[in-house]
Design a protein around this motif. Sequence first.
Motif, PDB file in Angstrom:
ATOM      1  N   HIS A  64       0.867  -1.178   0.000  1.00 36.29           N
ATOM      2  CA  HIS A  64       0.000   0.000   0.000  1.00 36.29           C
ATOM      3  C   HIS A  64       0.901   1.225   0.000  1.00 36.29           C
ATOM      4  O   HIS A  64       1.809   1.347   0.822  1.00 36.29           O
ATOM      5  CB  HIS A  64      -0.882  -0.005   1.249  1.00 36.29           C
ATOM      6  CG  HIS A  64      -1.733   1.204   1.383  1.00 36.29           C
ATOM      7  ND1 HIS A  64      -2.841   1.409   0.589  1.00 36.29           N
ATOM      8  CD2 HIS A  64      -1.649   2.271   2.211  1.00 36.29           C
ATOM      9  CE1 HIS A  64      -3.392   2.569   0.927  1.00 36.29           C
ATOM     10  NE2 HIS A  64      -2.697   3.101   1.912  1.00 36.29           N
ATOM     11  N   THR A  65       0.639   2.132  -0.932  1.00 32.96           N
ATOM     12  CA  THR A  65       1.449   3.340  -1.019  1.00 32.96           C
ATOM     13  C   THR A  65       0.574   4.558  -0.783  1.00 32.96           C
ATOM     14  O   THR A  65      -0.470   4.714  -1.408  1.00 32.96           O
ATOM     15  CB  THR A  65       2.126   3.449  -2.408  1.00 32.96           C
ATOM     16  OG1 THR A  65       2.900   2.268  -2.626  1.00 32.96           O
ATOM     17  CG2 THR A  65       3.021   4.664  -2.488  1.00 32.96           C
ATOM     18  N   SER A  66       1.017   5.391   0.149  1.00 35.43           N
ATOM     19  CA  SER A  66       0.348   6.674   0.392  1.00 35.43           C
ATOM     20  C   SER A  66       1.231   7.758  -0.207  1.00 35.43           C
ATOM     21  O   SER A  66       2.204   7.461  -0.896  1.00 35.43           O
ATOM     22  CB  SER A  66       0.120   6.886   1.890  1.00 35.43           C
ATOM     23  OG  SER A  66       1.342   6.947   2.573  1.00 35.43           O
ATOM     24  N   ASP A  67       0.907   9.007   0.070  1.00 29.58           N
ATOM     25  CA  ASP A  67       1.685  10.100  -0.504  1.00 29.58           C
ATOM     26  C   ASP A  67       3.167  10.016  -0.155  1.00 29.58           C
ATOM     27  O   ASP A  67       4.012  10.287  -0.986  1.00 29.58           O
ATOM     28  CB  ASP A  67       1.147  11.456  -0.035  1.00 29.58           C
ATOM     29  CG  ASP A  67      -0.198  11.777  -0.646  1.00 29.58           C
ATOM     30  OD1 ASP A  67      -0.565  11.159  -1.660  1.00 29.58           O
ATOM     31  OD2 ASP A  67      -0.889  12.648  -0.092  1.00 29.58           O
ATOM     32  N   GLU A  68       3.472   9.632   1.077  1.00 27.72           N
ATOM     33  CA  GLU A  68       4.869   9.656   1.521  1.00 27.72           C
ATOM     34  C   GLU A  68       5.417   8.317   1.988  1.00 27.72           C
ATOM     35  O   GLU A  68       6.620   8.190   2.181  1.00 27.72           O
ATOM     36  CB  GLU A  68       5.018  10.678   2.654  1.00 27.72           C
ATOM     37  CG  GLU A  68       4.734  12.094   2.200  1.00 27.72           C
ATOM     38  CD  GLU A  68       5.015  13.108   3.293  1.00 27.72           C
ATOM     39  OE1 GLU A  68       5.892  12.833   4.131  1.00 27.72           O
ATOM     40  OE2 GLU A  68       4.371  14.156   3.291  1.00 27.72           O
ATOM     41  N   TYR A  69       4.554   7.325   2.191  1.00 25.90           N
ATOM     42  CA  TYR A  69       4.994   6.055   2.765  1.00 25.90           C
ATOM     43  C   TYR A  69       4.575   4.864   1.918  1.00 25.90           C
ATOM     44  O   TYR A  69       3.556   4.910   1.227  1.00 25.90           O
ATOM     45  CB  TYR A  69       4.407   5.870   4.174  1.00 25.90           C
ATOM     46  CG  TYR A  69       5.035   6.768   5.201  1.00 25.90           C
ATOM     47  CD1 TYR A  69       6.152   6.358   5.919  1.00 25.90           C
ATOM     48  CD2 TYR A  69       4.535   8.040   5.453  1.00 25.90           C
ATOM     49  CE1 TYR A  69       6.743   7.178   6.859  1.00 25.90           C
ATOM     50  CE2 TYR A  69       5.117   8.875   6.389  1.00 25.90           C
ATOM     51  CZ  TYR A  69       6.223   8.435   7.093  1.00 25.90           C
ATOM     52  OH  TYR A  69       6.807   9.246   8.016  1.00 25.90           O
ATOM     53  N   GLN A  70       5.362   3.798   2.036  1.00 22.99           N
ATOM     54  CA  GLN A  70       4.988   2.528   1.427  1.00 22.99           C
ATOM     55  C   GLN A  70       4.945   1.463   2.514  1.00 22.99           C
ATOM     56  O   GLN A  70       5.904   1.288   3.267  1.00 22.99           O
ATOM     57  CB  GLN A  70       5.970   2.101   0.353  1.00 22.99           C
ATOM     58  CG  GLN A  70       5.566   0.765  -0.272  1.00 22.99           C
ATOM     59  CD  GLN A  70       6.351   0.433  -1.504  1.00 22.99           C
ATOM     60  OE1 GLN A  70       6.795   1.325  -2.217  1.00 22.99           O
ATOM     61  NE2 GLN A  70       6.537  -0.831  -1.765  1.00 22.99           N
ATOM     62  N   LEU A  71       3.826   0.762   2.583  1.00 31.95           N
ATOM     63  CA  LEU A  71       3.632  -0.327   3.525  1.00 31.95           C
ATOM     64  C   LEU A  71       3.749  -1.635   2.757  1.00 31.95           C
ATOM     65  O   LEU A  71       3.113  -1.811   1.717  1.00 31.95           O
ATOM     66  CB  LEU A  71       2.241  -0.226   4.164  1.00 31.95           C
ATOM     67  CG  LEU A  71       1.801  -1.395   5.039  1.00 31.95           C
ATOM     68  CD1 LEU A  71       2.649  -1.470   6.309  1.00 31.95           C
ATOM     69  CD2 LEU A  71       0.322  -1.263   5.381  1.00 31.95           C
TER      70      LEU A  71
END
Length: 131
Positions: free
Chosen positions: A61-68
């Motif tokens: 899962h990728t958000s604006d600033e992070y990748q999980l």
Amino acid sequence: MDYQFNQDDLMGCQASFSMPHEAFGRWLNEALNQSLKLDEISLILTQAKTVLDRTKLSWQHTSDEYQLTLEDGSAQISHQCLSDEYGFEAESLEENFDFYDEEASSHCGLEDFIEALEDWQMFVAENSHRY
């Protein structure tokens, strides 16, 4: 994994995690700290449980600033500034910046991750209605 949640009048719901899990707190604070994100939290929890029970091998899962990244019984969160896209390589970071690396990238067991995210989901649901 130790963590605590607080309600801040200016910042809303805030999470803080102990070392070496600080990046999880930063991710929650920046990407999932309001009631508008409850559906996204539910999606992440559902996917984490499918990886835990081995229905899926991995999930990202990728958000604006992070990748999980969820895989092999663990969860890893990484700030995008550490990716090669931004011109940083792990070998190029000086030893003095290890503390920053720990704040920008963390990992934990998938069961601990699920428990923390369920606690966060409940905290956000109960506290973000004030905004």
